[in-house]
Each structure stands twice: as C-alpha cells, then as structure tokens.
Design a protein around this motif. Structure first.
Motif, PDB file in Angstrom:
ATOM      1  N   ALA A 284      -6.757  -0.489  -7.967  1.00 43.12           N
ATOM      2  CA  ALA A 284      -6.814   0.906  -7.516  1.00 43.12           C
ATOM      3  C   ALA A 284      -5.933   1.737  -8.445  1.00 43.12           C
ATOM      4  O   ALA A 284      -4.951   1.235  -9.000  1.00 43.12           O
ATOM      5  CB  ALA A 284      -6.323   1.035  -6.076  1.00 43.12           C
ATOM      6  N   PRO A 285      -6.256   3.014  -8.632  1.00 42.82           N
ATOM      7  CA  PRO A 285      -5.409   3.856  -9.478  1.00 42.82           C
ATOM      8  C   PRO A 285      -4.049   4.057  -8.834  1.00 42.82           C
ATOM      9  O   PRO A 285      -3.918   4.051  -7.608  1.00 42.82           O
ATOM     10  CB  PRO A 285      -6.186   5.165  -9.561  1.00 42.82           C
ATOM     11  CG  PRO A 285      -7.009   5.194  -8.309  1.00 42.82           C
ATOM     12  CD  PRO A 285      -7.385   3.764  -8.040  1.00 42.82           C
ATOM     13  N   ASP A 292     -10.765  14.388  -5.472  1.00 44.98           N
ATOM     14  CA  ASP A 292     -11.475  13.717  -6.563  1.00 44.98           C
ATOM     15  C   ASP A 292     -11.900  12.316  -6.130  1.00 44.98           C
ATOM     16  O   ASP A 292     -11.197  11.644  -5.374  1.00 44.98           O
ATOM     17  CB  ASP A 292     -10.600  13.608  -7.806  1.00 44.98           C
ATOM     18  CG  ASP A 292     -10.426  14.944  -8.519  1.00 44.98           C
ATOM     19  OD1 ASP A 292     -11.045  15.933  -8.065  1.00 44.98           O
ATOM     20  OD2 ASP A 292      -9.668  15.004  -9.507  1.00 44.98           O
ATOM     21  N   THR A 293     -13.054  11.871  -6.631  1.00 45.81           N
ATOM     22  CA  THR A 293     -13.548  10.538  -6.314  1.00 45.81           C
ATOM     23  C   THR A 293     -12.868   9.497  -7.202  1.00 45.81           C
ATOM     24  O   THR A 293     -12.803   9.659  -8.425  1.00 45.81           O
ATOM     25  CB  THR A 293     -15.071  10.455  -6.510  1.00 45.81           C
ATOM     26  OG1 THR A 293     -15.702  11.399  -5.636  1.00 45.81           O
ATOM     27  CG2 THR A 293     -15.593   9.064  -6.209  1.00 45.81           C
ATOM     28  N   VAL A 294     -12.345   8.450  -6.589  1.00 41.82           N
ATOM     29  CA  VAL A 294     -11.760   7.331  -7.326  1.00 41.82           C
ATOM     30  C   VAL A 294     -12.510   6.062  -6.928  1.00 41.82           C
ATOM     31  O   VAL A 294     -13.137   5.991  -5.867  1.00 41.82           O
ATOM     32  CB  VAL A 294     -10.260   7.175  -7.037  1.00 41.82           C
ATOM     33  CG1 VAL A 294      -9.492   8.420  -7.435  1.00 41.82           C
ATOM     34  CG2 VAL A 294     -10.017   6.868  -5.561  1.00 41.82           C
ATOM     35  N   THR A 295     -12.460   5.065  -7.786  1.00 40.12           N
ATOM     36  CA  THR A 295     -13.131   3.795  -7.518  1.00 40.12           C
ATOM     37  C   THR A 295     -12.098   2.743  -7.144  1.00 40.12           C
ATOM     38  O   THR A 295     -11.135   2.506  -7.879  1.00 40.12           O
ATOM     39  CB  THR A 295     -13.939   3.322  -8.737  1.00 40.12           C
ATOM     40  OG1 THR A 295     -14.969   4.280  -9.014  1.00 40.12           O
ATOM     41  CG2 THR A 295     -14.583   1.964  -8.467  1.00 40.12           C
ATOM     42  N   LEU A 296     -12.295   2.129  -5.988  1.00 42.35           N
ATOM     43  CA  LEU A 296     -11.497   0.994  -5.547  1.00 42.35           C
ATOM     44  C   LEU A 296     -12.307  -0.263  -5.816  1.00 42.35           C
ATOM     45  O   LEU A 296     -13.500  -0.321  -5.487  1.00 42.35           O
ATOM     46  CB  LEU A 296     -11.163   1.108  -4.058  1.00 42.35           C
ATOM     47  CG  LEU A 296     -10.514   2.412  -3.601  1.00 42.35           C
ATOM     48  CD1 LEU A 296     -10.327   2.412  -2.087  1.00 42.35           C
ATOM     49  CD2 LEU A 296      -9.181   2.628  -4.307  1.00 42.35           C
ATOM     50  N   SER A 297     -11.689  -1.269  -6.398  1.00 43.49           N
ATOM     51  CA  SER A 297     -12.408  -2.481  -6.775  1.00 43.49           C
ATOM     52  C   SER A 297     -11.669  -3.712  -6.270  1.00 43.49           C
ATOM     53  O   SER A 297     -10.435  -3.771  -6.313  1.00 43.49           O
ATOM     54  CB  SER A 297     -12.569  -2.548  -8.295  1.00 43.49           C
ATOM     55  OG  SER A 297     -13.221  -3.737  -8.683  1.00 43.49           O
ATOM     56  N   ALA A 298     -12.435  -4.693  -5.773  1.00 41.31           N
ATOM     57  CA  ALA A 298     -11.860  -5.947  -5.305  1.00 41.31           C
ATOM     58  C   ALA A 298     -12.517  -7.110  -6.039  1.00 41.31           C
ATOM     59  O   ALA A 298     -13.744  -7.153  -6.163  1.00 41.31           O
ATOM     60  CB  ALA A 298     -12.047  -6.102  -3.802  1.00 41.31           C
ATOM     61  N   SER A 299     -11.701  -8.034  -6.527  1.00 42.18           N
ATOM     62  CA  SER A 299     -12.195  -9.234  -7.198  1.00 42.18           C
ATOM     63  C   SER A 299     -11.924 -10.445  -6.318  1.00 42.18           C
ATOM     64  O   SER A 299     -10.795 -10.639  -5.850  1.00 42.18           O
ATOM     65  CB  SER A 299     -11.509  -9.421  -8.549  1.00 42.18           C
ATOM     66  OG  SER A 299     -11.794  -8.333  -9.409  1.00 42.18           O
ATOM     67  N   ILE A 300     -12.968 -11.250  -6.078  1.00 42.88           N
ATOM     68  CA  ILE A 300     -12.867 -12.419  -5.221  1.00 42.88           C
ATOM     69  C   ILE A 300     -12.930 -13.670  -6.081  1.00 42.88           C
ATOM     70  O   ILE A 300     -13.844 -13.822  -6.898  1.00 42.88           O
ATOM     71  CB  ILE A 300     -14.005 -12.464  -4.182  1.00 42.88           C
ATOM     72  CG1 ILE A 300     -14.169 -11.093  -3.492  1.00 42.88           C
ATOM     73  CG2 ILE A 300     -13.769 -13.561  -3.168  1.00 42.88           C
ATOM     74  CD1 ILE A 300     -12.942 -10.613  -2.765  1.00 42.88           C
ATOM     75  N   THR A 301     -11.971 -14.561  -5.907  1.00 40.85           N
ATOM     76  CA  THR A 301     -12.004 -15.846  -6.603  1.00 40.85           C
ATOM     77  C   THR A 301     -11.880 -16.974  -5.576  1.00 40.85           C
ATOM     78  O   THR A 301     -11.104 -16.858  -4.621  1.00 40.85           O
ATOM     79  CB  THR A 301     -10.855 -15.952  -7.628  1.00 40.85           C
ATOM     80  OG1 THR A 301      -9.601 -15.683  -6.985  1.00 40.85           O
ATOM     81  CG2 THR A 301     -11.062 -15.001  -8.774  1.00 40.85           C
ATOM     82  N   THR A 361      -0.219   1.140  -3.707  1.00 42.33           N
ATOM     83  CA  THR A 361       0.117   2.520  -3.343  1.00 42.33           C
ATOM     84  C   THR A 361      -0.550   3.482  -4.313  1.00 42.33           C
ATOM     85  O   THR A 361      -0.410   3.335  -5.529  1.00 42.33           O
ATOM     86  CB  THR A 361       1.631   2.734  -3.364  1.00 42.33           C
ATOM     87  OG1 THR A 361       2.252   1.860  -2.417  1.00 42.33           O
ATOM     88  CG2 THR A 361       1.981   4.174  -3.004  1.00 42.33           C
ATOM     89  N   VAL A 362      -1.270   4.452  -3.761  1.00 39.83           N
ATOM     90  CA  VAL A 362      -1.892   5.509  -4.560  1.00 39.83           C
ATOM     91  C   VAL A 362      -1.197   6.818  -4.217  1.00 39.83           C
ATOM     92  O   VAL A 362      -1.173   7.232  -3.046  1.00 39.83           O
ATOM     93  CB  VAL A 362      -3.402   5.621  -4.282  1.00 39.83           C
ATOM     94  CG1 VAL A 362      -4.018   6.729  -5.135  1.00 39.83           C
ATOM     95  CG2 VAL A 362      -4.101   4.288  -4.549  1.00 39.83           C
ATOM     96  N   THR A 363      -0.623   7.462  -5.200  1.00 44.09           N
ATOM     97  CA  THR A 363       0.043   8.752  -5.002  1.00 44.09           C
ATOM     98  C   THR A 363      -0.950   9.866  -5.287  1.00 44.09           C
ATOM     99  O   THR A 363      -1.501   9.953  -6.384  1.00 44.09           O
ATOM    100  CB  THR A 363       1.257   8.881  -5.927  1.00 44.09           C
ATOM    101  OG1 THR A 363       2.181   7.830  -5.626  1.00 44.09           O
ATOM    102  CG2 THR A 363       1.946  10.232  -5.724  1.00 44.09           C
ATOM    103  N   VAL A 364      -1.165  10.706  -4.289  1.00 40.81           N
ATOM    104  CA  VAL A 364      -2.173  11.768  -4.379  1.00 40.81           C
ATOM    105  C   VAL A 364      -1.484  13.123  -4.420  1.00 40.81           C
ATOM    106  O   VAL A 364      -0.633  13.428  -3.577  1.00 40.81           O
ATOM    107  CB  VAL A 364      -3.147  11.709  -3.184  1.00 40.81           C
ATOM    108  CG1 VAL A 364      -4.169  12.840  -3.255  1.00 40.81           C
ATOM    109  CG2 VAL A 364      -3.848  10.354  -3.149  1.00 40.81           C
ATOM    110  N   ASP A 365      -1.835  13.943  -5.413  1.00 41.47           N
ATOM    111  CA  ASP A 365      -1.339  15.315  -5.461  1.00 41.47           C
ATOM    112  C   ASP A 365      -2.383  16.181  -6.153  1.00 41.47           C
ATOM    113  O   ASP A 365      -3.482  15.726  -6.457  1.00 41.47           O
ATOM    114  CB  ASP A 365       0.023  15.414  -6.157  1.00 41.47           C
ATOM    115  CG  ASP A 365      -0.031  14.964  -7.614  1.00 41.47           C
ATOM    116  OD1 ASP A 365      -1.145  14.786  -8.148  1.00 41.47           O
ATOM    117  OD2 ASP A 365       1.034  14.802  -8.218  1.00 41.47           O
ATOM    118  N   GLY A 366      -2.051  17.463  -6.354  1.00 40.53           N
ATOM    119  CA  GLY A 366      -2.958  18.369  -7.061  1.00 40.53           C
ATOM    120  C   GLY A 366      -4.295  18.483  -6.361  1.00 40.53           C
ATOM    121  O   GLY A 366      -4.394  18.594  -5.156  1.00 40.53           O
ATOM    122  N   GLY A 367      -5.365  18.450  -7.155  1.00 42.74           N
ATOM    123  CA  GLY A 367      -6.702  18.596  -6.618  1.00 42.74           C
ATOM    124  C   GLY A 367      -7.178  20.024  -6.691  1.00 42.74           C
ATOM    125  O   GLY A 367      -6.571  20.886  -7.341  1.00 42.74           O
TER     126      GLY A 367
END
Length: 386
Positions: A284-285, A292-301, A361-367
């Motif tokens: 995650a960023p 704004d749209t962000v992409t969350l990604s999960a990798s499974i092993t 943790t994703v810190t969100v500001d601005g926009g």
C-alpha cells in the motif's frame, strides 16, 4: 461520540438517512472480530416517500473455528446512532419501535439468544429482548429469524405492529452524546444493545451469521427489512409519522441483488482448517491524497488462484478481490485526512488456509474539493497570534 465514519442519522417525515451498524461491547473468549461495511437504501414514508443511500457497518465477534457438536456463542451489536433535532420543516419528537432482524445460520442448532446487559444507551419504552420469529414476524420456536426489539412492538411484520403510535424501544429526545454531554448540533445519540447468540455446531461446513434478507425482505420498503423504526416529528401544524425501512443494496432498484451486506458477516469454520499454510503480504502507498484512487495489493504465498482477499481500513472491511496467480488488487479512495491503518486478510479456498497481513499506515492529506486543490496538512499556516 462524533466519529462521522460511523454516525447515523434517523431523519423523519420529509427525508431519511439512516446508517445502521454494529460495534462490539465485550466479546466471547478466543473470539475473532469481523467488521463489514456496505451500502444500504432506506425508505421513509410520510408526507413524502423518500429513498436515500446510507453506509451501514456491522461487526461480529465469534470464534474462527469450532469443533463438530461444540456449543459456542457469538456477539453482535448495532453501532451508536443519532437523529437530528430538525430536518427541513419537521422538528423531531422521538424515534421508537426500533428492530434489528438477524438470520439464524445454517449448519448449527439454535440454543438461545439474549440481550447483553448494560450495552444499550439512551433507551426507554419497552425493554429490549430477543425473540425467535418466523417469516410473518410471529414468535415461533421453529422460526429462522432472531429479532431484537421491544417485545415485537415494531412498524410491521408483527402481531404488535403499529405505524401511528409510540411503542417498543423508544429513544427519547435528549440532544446529548452517548456520554451525556450536550451535542453541538442538538442531535440525540443512542445505542441499541448487543445480543449473544448461542449455537451448537453441526457436523461440517461453515456457520455464517447474516442479516435478514431472504424472500420479500430483500425488497426495498418491505415490512421484513432487517432494520426498521418509527420516527415522530411535528410539521405542518400536526404530528407526522414516518415508518422507515432499510435494506443492503447499492441502488433503489428492487431488481438489483443485495450487496455484501446480505452475505456473511462472519465465517465460523466447523473443524480444523486444512490445506497449506499461507502468508499474506500487503502493498500500500505510504501517502495518498484525499479523494484520489490508490491501489491496494496483496500477495499470497504459496501462490494460488483461489479464494478472495478482504481489504480492511481502520478495522472496517471496505471490499474484496479474487486471488489470481497469488495476487489480489483493490482500488480505494480515502475520504478523510489523517493516518489510516490498512490490512489484507486472505479468506482461504479449502486447499489453502486463511492468513492476515501485517498492518500498514497510509497518511492522507491534500486532495481536491470540487476544482480546488487542497494543500497538504503540513503546509497549513496559522495566522500570527492564533
């Protein structure tokens, strides 16, 4: 209590906006917490008929796994809620006849259900209880629905139904927060109590607590909708009654299916988990802008192409995505500034066991606000002397 991410308003007469949810108060031993958020459509009928979207949130505390024949319990509770002092031309008097309907899970035998003491706030009228009812809302030892209400005094789907008198669970107008302090906007806060449900597990399968959405209860405005109540307000020089009903759907089209609010609110596996042990890693960023749209990604092993990943933001499940070649991705918009805790939970697919990622943790500001670019939080300057 002023967290706008979970607050709900019960708006009478001329409009309605209800956001029902669940927060846990106490928990069974060795319990896992599952929180699910979803959209709902609520309909109020009075001088006007109004449909309005809302965000509902439910949390269930339950064991993740039980043995065949084991007797266990889970707990569920509607979230704190509020109704306004006034909406348009209507001044709210009170809200009463509240109910929550839950579907009894399959693969288990019902033992009992009870209200958890001291978990309701600012409630009067008929004391809250839990009844086992059938599709008609009649008390029935073989019914498939658990109803939290004031002795079945509700607006419909009950032998004690009434749409033009105060009854059942009553929320008197106090214009106070849950802690008893005055509200700045003159709204009135309350909380319905938690219930404990005791079951005996069957031989196999999963036990999945759900809301009532079967049959006609999946239709907008139906008396069997899982969440209903009666608002009373004064408008046009008279008392106005506004019976209100809510259903988990993304649109007000009756042909549309129920959304994930009509699915499992928790999954309790019968028997030990089998299959390969997995590991879930979240990408995650670290920073994002509000809106704004962000992409969350999960990798499974080990990598698999089965099962889903649930993405959780600040303890609320915001969506799911399928796992393909060991990866699941989900697009999300953060609406509020500040730090947000994000995790990914692989649900498993039978051949692979569930697993939970570390927290990011994703810190969100601005926009942006309309066409206006908002500055980052750190760049805001207060006038001298402030």
């Amino acid at each position: 209590m002023t967290d706008r991410s979970v607050r709900r308003y019960l708006t009478p007469v001329c409009a309605t906006a209800i956001s029902a949810g669940i927060v846990l108060s106490g928990s069974p031993a060795s319990a896992a917490t599952t929180t699910t958020g979803f959209n709902a459509w609520c309909q109020a009928v009075s001088v006007l008929t109004v449909n309005q979207a809302a965000q509902h949130i439910f949390t269930v505390d339950a064991p993740a796994q039980v043995n065949p024949g084991e007797t266990f319990r889970y707990r569920i509770q509607p979230a704190p809620a509020a109704y306004p002092n006034k909406q348009s031309i209507a001044t709210t008097t009170n809200v009463s006849r509240l109910k929550m309907d839950y579907q009894l899970p399959d693969n288990a035998t019902f033992v009992g259900a009870e209200v958890v003491p001291d978990t309701g706030v600012n409630l009067t009228g008929t004391p809250a209880n839990v009844l086992r009812v059938n599709e008609n809302g009649d008390p029935d030892p073989d019914g498939t629905i658990l109803r939290l209400s004031g002795d079945n005094e509700v607006i419909g789907n009950s032998p004690k139904a009434n749409k033009a008198s105060v009854g059942g669970i009553l929320v008197p107008k106090t214009q106070k927060n849950l802690d008893g302090t005055p509200t700045a906007d003159l709204s009135t806060w309350f909380r319905l109590p938690a219930i404990d449900v005791t079951l005996t597990a069957g031989a196999s399968g999963d036990i999945t607590p759900k809301l009532r959405t079967g049959g006609t209860a999946a239709n907008i405005g139906d008396e069997g909708n899982y969440n209903t109540f009666l608002a009373l307000a004064f408008a046009l020089n008279a008392n106005q009654w506004a019976p209100t009903r809510c259903i988990p759907k993304d649109t007000q089209d009756d042909a549309a299916p129920v959304n994930r609010g009509g699915g499992p609110l928790a999954t309790i596996a019968i028997g030990e988990h089998t299959g390969n042990v997995t590991n879930t890693a979240l990408t995650a960023p670290t920073k994002a802008k509000a809106g704004d749209t962000v992409t969350l990604s999960a990798s499974i092993t080990p990598a698999t192409s089965g099962g889903n990943v649930a993405f959780v933001v600040d303890s609320i499940q915001v969506g799911e995505a399928p796992v393909v070649d060991g990866t699941a991705t989900f697009d999300y918009k953060f609406a509020q500034w500040g730090d947000h805790k994000v995790t990914a939970r692989y649900i498993g697919d039978g051949a692979h066991r569930p697993s939970l990622s570390d927290e990011s943790t994703v810190t969100v500001d601005g926009g942006t606000f309309g066409s206006v670019e908002l500055p980052p939080l750190g760049s805001l300057q207060l006038p001298s002397g402030s």
